[in-house]
Design a protein around this motif. Structure first.
Motif, short mmCIF file in Angstrom:
data_model
loop_
_atom_site.label_atom_id
_atom_site.label_comp_id
_atom_site.label_asym_id
_atom_site.label_seq_id
_atom_site.Cartn_x
_atom_site.Cartn_y
_atom_site.Cartn_z
N ALA A 1 0.81 -1.22 0.00
CA ALA A 1 0.00 0.00 0.00
C ALA A 1 0.84 1.27 0.00
N GLU A 2 1.98 1.26 0.67
CA GLU A 2 2.78 2.47 0.78
C GLU A 2 4.14 2.34 0.11
N VAL A 3 4.27 1.42 -0.84
CA VAL A 3 5.56 1.17 -1.48
C VAL A 3 5.54 1.70 -2.91
N PRO A 4 6.40 2.65 -3.26
CA PRO A 4 6.49 3.09 -4.65
C PRO A 4 6.88 1.93 -5.56
N PRO A 5 6.36 1.87 -6.78
CA PRO A 5 6.67 0.75 -7.67
C PRO A 5 8.16 0.52 -7.89
N ALA A 6 8.95 1.62 -7.91
CA ALA A 6 10.39 1.48 -8.13
C ALA A 6 11.06 0.70 -7.01
N GLU A 7 10.45 0.67 -5.83
CA GLU A 7 11.04 0.00 -4.68
C GLU A 7 10.51 -1.42 -4.50
N LEU A 8 9.58 -1.84 -5.36
CA LEU A 8 8.95 -3.15 -5.15
C LEU A 8 9.93 -4.32 -5.19
N PRO A 9 10.92 -4.38 -6.08
CA PRO A 9 11.82 -5.54 -6.04
C PRO A 9 12.50 -5.71 -4.69
N ARG A 10 12.90 -4.61 -4.09
CA ARG A 10 13.55 -4.69 -2.78
C ARG A 10 12.54 -5.07 -1.70
N HIS A 11 11.33 -4.53 -1.82
CA HIS A 11 10.29 -4.84 -0.83
C HIS A 11 9.86 -6.30 -0.92
N ILE A 12 9.74 -6.81 -2.12
CA ILE A 12 9.35 -8.22 -2.29
C ILE A 12 10.45 -9.13 -1.77
N LEU A 13 11.72 -8.73 -1.94
CA LEU A 13 12.82 -9.49 -1.33
C LEU A 13 12.61 -9.62 0.17
N SER A 14 12.23 -8.51 0.81
CA SER A 14 11.99 -8.53 2.25
C SER A 14 10.84 -9.46 2.60
N LEU A 15 9.77 -9.44 1.80
CA LEU A 15 8.64 -10.33 2.06
C LEU A 15 9.04 -11.80 1.90
N ARG A 16 9.86 -12.09 0.91
CA ARG A 16 10.29 -13.47 0.70
C ARG A 16 11.16 -13.96 1.86
N VAL A 17 12.04 -13.10 2.33
CA VAL A 17 12.88 -13.46 3.47
C VAL A 17 12.01 -13.72 4.70
N THR A 18 11.00 -12.88 4.90
CA THR A 18 10.09 -13.06 6.03
C THR A 18 9.32 -14.37 5.92
N ALA A 19 8.83 -14.68 4.72
CA ALA A 19 8.09 -15.93 4.52
C ALA A 19 8.98 -17.14 4.75
N ASP A 20 10.22 -17.06 4.26
CA ASP A 20 11.14 -18.18 4.40
C ASP A 20 11.50 -18.43 5.86
N ALA A 21 11.49 -17.35 6.66
CA ALA A 21 11.85 -17.47 8.07
C ALA A 21 10.67 -17.82 8.97
N ALA A 22 9.45 -17.88 8.42
CA ALA A 22 8.27 -18.16 9.23
C ALA A 22 8.31 -19.57 9.79
N ASP A 23 7.59 -19.79 10.90
CA ASP A 23 7.55 -21.12 11.51
C ASP A 23 6.98 -22.15 10.55
N GLU A 24 6.01 -21.74 9.74
CA GLU A 24 5.44 -22.61 8.72
C GLU A 24 5.53 -21.88 7.37
N PRO A 25 6.69 -21.91 6.74
CA PRO A 25 6.88 -21.14 5.51
C PRO A 25 5.85 -21.43 4.42
N ASP A 26 5.46 -22.68 4.29
CA ASP A 26 4.54 -23.06 3.22
C ASP A 26 3.15 -22.46 3.40
N ARG A 27 2.84 -21.98 4.61
CA ARG A 27 1.52 -21.40 4.86
C ARG A 27 1.55 -19.87 4.83
N HIS A 28 2.73 -19.31 4.65
CA HIS A 28 2.82 -17.85 4.59
C HIS A 28 2.29 -17.37 3.25
N TRP A 29 1.51 -16.31 3.26
CA TRP A 29 0.85 -15.86 2.02
C TRP A 29 1.85 -15.45 0.95
N ALA A 30 3.06 -14.99 1.32
CA ALA A 30 4.04 -14.51 0.34
C ALA A 30 5.03 -15.60 -0.08
#
Length: 650
Positions: A596-625
């Motif tokens: 919602a608050e991420v400029p499109p130019a910053e999305l690749p970096r922001h999606i990297l952060s989301l992927r790292v968060t999903a990978d680190a989740a207790d149940e990665p396969d159930r994380h929406w990202a």
């Protein structure tokens, strides 16, 4: 003592050879002379300074010699157990060994019966290296002392006593007076520290001296990547990075010193290293692509602005995030002058050799120029391992300050490939999508001049830095493709989100690809198989589906954002009518809130952060990202026209 006192006799086990003093405590010789150095003692005697006696020594460096007569790297550096009060050898420029008229070269060796040493006179046949390693020597006269056992490691000197190389071997054919020597530039390739002592035409002595002082200071300094420093020094049109790159800074510096014809490259290498070591400003390299301003840097710079500007931005349930987003947009608008990313591009296309055969090309962009790294025709099963190796190699071509962006340019049927989950390498299990900002794009779109032109214009609008609302394409939507095209055009869409993968909504997805929407996002898994009927009607019991799967724009749900910020995002989710949510709709809800608050130019970096968060989740396969796929397309990052891949000659 005369100037020849630096000649040395080396004894190790059953081997006797020669060597020469290069510093008060170091001697250069052949690796095969001290091959038994791990088991037997190494002693050094200076025939012109016998009062020093036998000096013990140890092998402290070698050139990687593998033991064969024609194996390269037959170089060893000995360290004496004490300093010796002798003047070390002096060196001539490497080309002095073969400059016309060919000079007489003298070698001081220790063949059987000559413990005190004897001399042999030879000359170089030409400046042509044998196998990139040796200069060939022939006898200066048809008689006199031949090069035999005991001359290995001897300095080859000019008549004035300056060293131009080291004798390594002699012909085994009887009555043939030939031998080989390693010239100084090859010696420095195998032991880079020698480069500090050897005059190099075109390079100032003070620059070389400073460079090697910096090299001694550099170990342990972060970001001193030898491959990046090399690419930065030689510029866009310099020699490409050698196969395999460099393992040490010293090796990279030696290559710049001896193999790169532009003398300014050495100045740039030293200047950049000086900056990294922290001893002063760097010599300016060729202008790189502008680097993106990171969120942390923006936050620091906006902290000082908040006091005078007050609170600005969209208010709502995301209050403080809205303020920060507006400030980020303001700073980004000021600081971003060109596309910030330095892409590493993996381009895959059908090879024409069979249904399972593809052509893979990996390249890196630097200073607006594409630098090919490798091309190979492969079966689909071999793509991953090839790409893993080549991406790591391509990163070395980027400017040291560059913000890398791994971009997969894929055939349309490959767009749902889990490239973000591929591991970085055989020895590194980190997913690529957790190691780099990683995006995909459609190959046909990447080559379309119409779409490249229209996307450039769209990015000019998006450069203002405002977040782009998500134009939702819901799970099971029966919206006609022409209607979706009109909606995306009329809404001037910058970002479209799909509740299902491309294979489940092929016609809608192709509309997204052929309309200049710079960013498409979807879940690679989406709704489980069987959630929809054979005609596309939803079977999901949850919310997210309007009548017949089409969302009335007048009932569009804008989430937590202000309606002004939502802009023209239409066909969004109406209010829930059942308890269990559709997985695709849930994905779009989470996605809308996350960007919602991420400029499109910053999305690749922001999606990297989301992927790292999903990978680190207790149940990665159930994380929406977990399976989030990002198609992000800014043609300005790829200034060269896209070229057709050709199958390499196998």
């Amino acid at each position: 003592m005369n100037s020849a006192a630096w000649h040395a006799r080396i004894h190790c086990g059953h081997e006797v050879g020669a060597g020469f003093l290069i510093t008060a405590r170091r001697v250069l010789t052949c690796a095969h002379v001290v091959r038994a150095g791990d088991l037997d003692a190494v002693t050094v005697v200076f025939p012109h300074a016998r009062e020093l006696g036998e000096v013990s020594a140890s092998v402290v460096a070698h050139g990687g010699w593998a033991g064969g007569l024609t194996d390269p790297g037959d170089v060893a550096v000995l360290e004496l157990d004490r300093d010796v009060p002798l003047a070390p050898a002096g060196f001539a420029p490497p080309e002095a060994a073969y400059t016309e008229p060919r000079p007489r070269l003298v070698a001081y060796g220790f063949p059987a019966g000559y413990d005190e040493g004897t001399l042999a006179e030879y000359r170089a046949v030409s400046g042509q290296l044998i196998a990139g390693e040796w200069l060939e020597l022939v006898a200066w006269q048809g008689h006199g002392q031949p090069i035999v056992a005991g001359f290995s490691g001897a300095a080859a000197t000019l008549p004035d006593g300056r060293v131009v190389g080291m004798v390594t071997s002699a012909s085994e054919v009887p009555d043939v007076r030939k031998g080989r020597m390693l010239p100084l530039d090859v010696l420095a390739r195998h032991w880079p520290e020698l480069g500090e002592l050897v005059p190099t035409p075109g390079h100032r002595t003070d620059v070389l001296r400073e460079l090697y002082e910096l090299l001694r200071s550099a170990p342990g300094v972060p970001d001193c990547d030898p491959n990046r420093l090399y690419v930065d020094a030689v510029g866009a049109f310099g020699p490409p990075l050698p196969e395999g790159g460099f393992t040490t800074l010293q090796a990279a510096a030696a290559y710049v010193q001896w193999e790169v014809p532009d003398p300014a490259a050495m100045d740039r290498f030293a200047g950049r290293l000086r900056e990294l070591v922290g001893t002063g400003p760097a010599v300016a390299p060729a202008a790189p692509l502008a680097k993106a301003t990171t969120a942390a840097q923006i936050t620091q710079s906006t902290q000082g602005m908040q006091g005078t500007q007050g609170t600005q931005g969209t208010q709502g349930t995301q209050g403080t995030q809205g303020t920060q987003g507006t400030e980020i947009a303001q700073v980004t608008k000021v600081t971003r002058v060109s596309p910030p990313w330095a892409p590493v591009v993996v381009e895959i296309d059908h090879s024409g050799a069979g249904p399972d055969q593809v052509t893979v090309e990996v390249s890196a962009y630097r200073d607006g120029q594409r630098r090919p790294v490798g091309t190979r025709r492969l079966p689909r099963s071999g793509v991953r391992s090839y790409v893993q190796h080549r991406i790591d190699e391509a990163v070395a071509h980027l400017d040291p300050d560059a913000e890398e962006l791994v971009t997969f340019v894929l055939p349309r049927e490959w767009l749902n490939e889990a490239v973000a989950h591929w591991e970085c390498g055989a020895d590194d299990s980190t997913p690529l999508g957790c190691a780099y900002p990683l995006v995909v794009t459609d190959r046909a779109r990447h080559r379309s001049n119409r779409l490249r032109h229209q996307l450039r214009k769209k990015w000019q609008k998006l450069d203002a830095g405002r977040p782009a609302p998500v134009h939702r394409v819901e799970c099971g939507s029966q919206e006609r493709p022409p209607s979706l095209r009109k909606r995306l055009w009329d809404g001037d869409a910058g970002l479209a989100g799909f509740a299902v993968p491309p294979t489940a909504a092929r016609e809608h997805f192709e509309i997204g690809l052929t309309v200049p929407v710079p960013v498409l996002l979807w879940s690679r898994t989406g709704c489980p198989a069987g959630e929809h009927g054979e005609h596309g009607e939803p079977r999901c019991a949850g919310a997210g589906h309007g009548r017949s799967g089409y969302e009335d724009p007048r009932r569009a749900w804008s989430g937590p954002r202000d309606t002004a910020a939502a802009g023209t995002a239409t066909a969004a989710r109406p209010r829930a009518e059942a308890a269990a949510p559709c997985p695709g709709t849930t994905f779009l809800d989470q996605l809308a809130a996350a960007v919602a608050e991420v400029p499109p130019a910053e999305l690749p970096r922001h999606i990297l952060s989301l992927r790292v968060t999903a990978d680190a989740a207790d149940e990665p396969d159930r994380h929406w990202a977990r399976d989030l796929q990002l198609l992000w397309d800014d043609p300005r990052c790829f200034p060269e026209p896209a070229a057709s891949l050709r199958s390499p000659v196998d």
